[in-house]
Structure formats: C-alpha cells, structure tokens
Design a protein around this motif. Structure first.
Motif, short mmCIF file in Angstrom:
data_model
loop_
_atom_site.label_atom_id
_atom_site.label_comp_id
_atom_site.label_asym_id
_atom_site.label_seq_id
_atom_site.Cartn_x
_atom_site.Cartn_y
_atom_site.Cartn_z
N LEU A 187 0.83 -1.20 0.00
CA LEU A 187 0.00 0.00 0.00
C LEU A 187 0.86 1.25 0.00
O LEU A 187 2.00 1.24 0.45
N GLU A 188 0.28 2.33 -0.48
CA GLU A 188 0.98 3.60 -0.51
C GLU A 188 0.59 4.43 0.69
O GLU A 188 -0.50 4.28 1.22
N GLY A 189 1.46 5.29 1.13
CA GLY A 189 1.15 6.22 2.20
C GLY A 189 1.28 5.64 3.60
O GLY A 189 1.93 4.62 3.81
N PRO A 190 0.64 6.30 4.57
CA PRO A 190 0.84 5.94 5.98
C PRO A 190 0.26 4.59 6.38
O PRO A 190 0.62 4.06 7.43
N ALA A 191 -0.61 4.00 5.59
CA ALA A 191 -1.20 2.71 5.96
C ALA A 191 -0.12 1.66 6.16
O ALA A 191 -0.21 0.84 7.07
N PHE B 103 -21.60 -0.25 -2.87
CA PHE B 103 -21.40 1.05 -2.23
C PHE B 103 -21.81 1.02 -0.76
O PHE B 103 -21.17 1.65 0.08
N ASP B 104 -22.87 0.26 -0.44
CA ASP B 104 -23.28 0.11 0.95
C ASP B 104 -22.23 -0.68 1.74
O ASP B 104 -21.94 -0.36 2.89
N LYS B 105 -21.67 -1.70 1.12
CA LYS B 105 -20.61 -2.47 1.78
C LYS B 105 -19.42 -1.57 2.10
O LYS B 105 -18.89 -1.60 3.21
N ALA B 106 -19.00 -0.79 1.11
CA ALA B 106 -17.86 0.10 1.32
C ALA B 106 -18.15 1.10 2.44
O ALA B 106 -17.30 1.32 3.31
N ALA B 107 -19.34 1.66 2.44
CA ALA B 107 -19.70 2.64 3.47
C ALA B 107 -19.72 1.99 4.86
O ALA B 107 -19.23 2.57 5.84
N LYS B 108 -20.25 0.79 4.94
CA LYS B 108 -20.33 0.10 6.23
C LYS B 108 -18.93 -0.20 6.77
O LYS B 108 -18.68 -0.10 7.97
N ILE B 109 -18.01 -0.55 5.89
CA ILE B 109 -16.64 -0.88 6.31
C ILE B 109 -15.81 0.37 6.58
O ILE B 109 -15.02 0.42 7.51
N LEU B 110 -16.00 1.41 5.78
CA LEU B 110 -15.18 2.60 5.93
C LEU B 110 -15.68 3.58 7.00
O LEU B 110 -14.88 4.29 7.60
N ALA C 112 -8.26 1.96 7.15
CA ALA C 112 -9.12 2.92 6.44
C ALA C 112 -9.11 2.66 4.94
O ALA C 112 -8.78 1.57 4.49
N LYS C 113 -9.44 3.69 4.18
CA LYS C 113 -9.63 3.52 2.73
C LYS C 113 -8.38 3.02 2.02
O LYS C 113 -8.48 2.23 1.09
N ALA C 114 -7.19 3.43 2.45
CA ALA C 114 -5.97 2.96 1.80
C ALA C 114 -5.83 1.44 1.93
O ALA C 114 -5.31 0.78 1.02
N PHE C 115 -6.30 0.88 3.02
CA PHE C 115 -6.25 -0.56 3.23
C PHE C 115 -7.38 -1.26 2.48
O PHE C 115 -7.15 -2.26 1.79
N PRO D 181 -13.52 1.66 -7.78
CA PRO D 181 -12.09 1.85 -8.07
C PRO D 181 -11.30 2.11 -6.80
O PRO D 181 -11.87 2.43 -5.75
N ASN D 182 -9.99 1.97 -6.90
CA ASN D 182 -9.11 2.27 -5.78
C ASN D 182 -9.27 3.75 -5.43
O ASN D 182 -9.28 4.60 -6.30
N TRP D 183 -9.40 4.02 -4.14
CA TRP D 183 -9.61 5.39 -3.68
C TRP D 183 -8.56 5.69 -2.63
O TRP D 183 -8.50 5.04 -1.59
N ASN D 184 -7.70 6.65 -2.94
CA ASN D 184 -6.69 7.08 -1.98
C ASN D 184 -6.52 8.59 -2.11
O ASN D 184 -7.28 9.25 -2.83
N ASN D 185 -5.55 9.13 -1.41
CA ASN D 185 -5.34 10.58 -1.45
C ASN D 185 -4.97 11.06 -2.84
O ASN D 185 -5.34 12.17 -3.23
N LYS D 186 -4.24 10.24 -3.60
CA LYS D 186 -3.90 10.62 -4.98
C LYS D 186 -5.18 10.74 -5.82
O LYS D 186 -5.30 11.63 -6.65
N THR D 187 -6.11 9.82 -5.60
CA THR D 187 -7.39 9.87 -6.32
C THR D 187 -8.09 11.19 -6.02
O THR D 187 -8.57 11.86 -6.94
#
Length: 177
Positions: A72-76, A107-114, A124-127, A141-147
């Motif tokens: 992973l990229e970043g602090p994760a 989208f509901d799964k992502a929201a419930k987990i994030l 968090a989202k990077a993971f 799609p992959n969602w990170n700070n670069k996105t």
C-alpha cells in the motif's frame, strides 16, 4: 452519462493524454498499472477466496495481511503492524466475509466498512479500497489521497464533509467510468 468534470470533453482528453505520457516517464511509473493488476489478482486469490480464508491459520493470515499492507501507498503501510493486525484479526475476517457473502450493494458495503458498523480504526480507505476494487473492479475503483487530489484538479471535491462515504464513492466510480 453527464460529464462529472468541470473540464470540457476536449480539455479532459488533453489532460488524460498528458497523464498517460507522464506515467510512462520512468520504469516505476510504467509498471504501476501492471503492479496494481497483480495485487488485485493476489487479493482475489487470498482475501476474497472463502476456501483460502477457511484453510489458512491465523498466524499465516496475519503474515499475509502484513505482506499486503506493505504494497500500500502512504501511511497505511507504517501504521499497520503485527500487534494491530493481531488485535483486529477477527474484525478483518468479519469484513472479508461480509464482502464475499453479503448481497448488499457494493457502495453500501464500502460505506459500512469505511464509516459504519464494520469500521476498524486505522484500517481505512488505503487498506480497504484495493480489496473493494478486486471484488468489484467495474464499480469500486481504488480510492486514496492521490485519487482525491486528481479529481479535485478536474473539478470534483471529495474533501467536503457534507457527503457520505457512499456518495463520495459513487462520485469516484462515475468519474472513473
């Protein structure tokens, strides 16, 4: 579909062509997409495979999660270590099972987990978003700070707190489509 960008279609094509040329500048940049595809395949064969998860020991799964987190990229990659993974292993397994088994909307799964009931501190989202992308490549799609920085440059601001994670992920998905 309505263009979600504040750029004209012509300016967007020019911008994307410039991004493509930039991504081919160095060997590392040109291998980025290939490396991401390899990671998606590895995630599908491990974290998103029910039989794999059923057969792996906790210690081996912890090692696999740590190996994944190092991609992973970043602090994760810094904040996720053996103690944290060990402490949260049951919740990580629960979330992976939820991703595999639940008929809920992606989208509901992502929201419930994030941000919802299945949220795990530090994971968090990077993971999670590379795992979401492996499970739903055409939807999440992959969602990170670069996105977020990229989308901000083309007129889509995701840093507002007025939007839920589900709404933000829907905007990202629409933009990538």
């Amino acid at each position: 579909m309505k263009n979600p960008f504040s750029l004209s279609d012509e300016d967007l094509v020019t911008f994307l062509e410039a991004c493509t040329a930039w991504s081919r500048k160095t060997q590392e940049d040109s291998n980025y997409a290939i490396d991401q595809e390899k990671r998606r395949e590895a995630v599908k064969k491990t974290f998103l495979d029910k039989s794999y998860l059923a057969g792996i020991s906790d210690n081996d799964l912890i090692a696999k999660i740590l190996e994944y987190s190092r991609t992973l990229e970043g602090p994760a990659r810094i904040r996720i270590g053996v103690p944290r993974v060990t402490e949260e292993l049951a919740n990580i397994k629960r979330n992976l099972d939820y991703l595999i088994e639940s008929p809920d909307d992606p989208f509901d799964k992502a929201a419930k987990i994030l941000e919802g009931d299945y949220k795990i501190p530090v994971f968090a989202k990077a993971f999670w978003t590379p795992i979401f992308q492996a499970q739903y490549p055409d939807t999440l799609p992959n969602w990170n700070n670069k996105t977020e920085r990229f989308l901000r440059k083309v007129g889509i601001n995701l840093t507002t707190s007025k939007l839920t994670v589900k709404e933000k992920y829907t905007l990202i998905s629409d933009a990538f489509v």
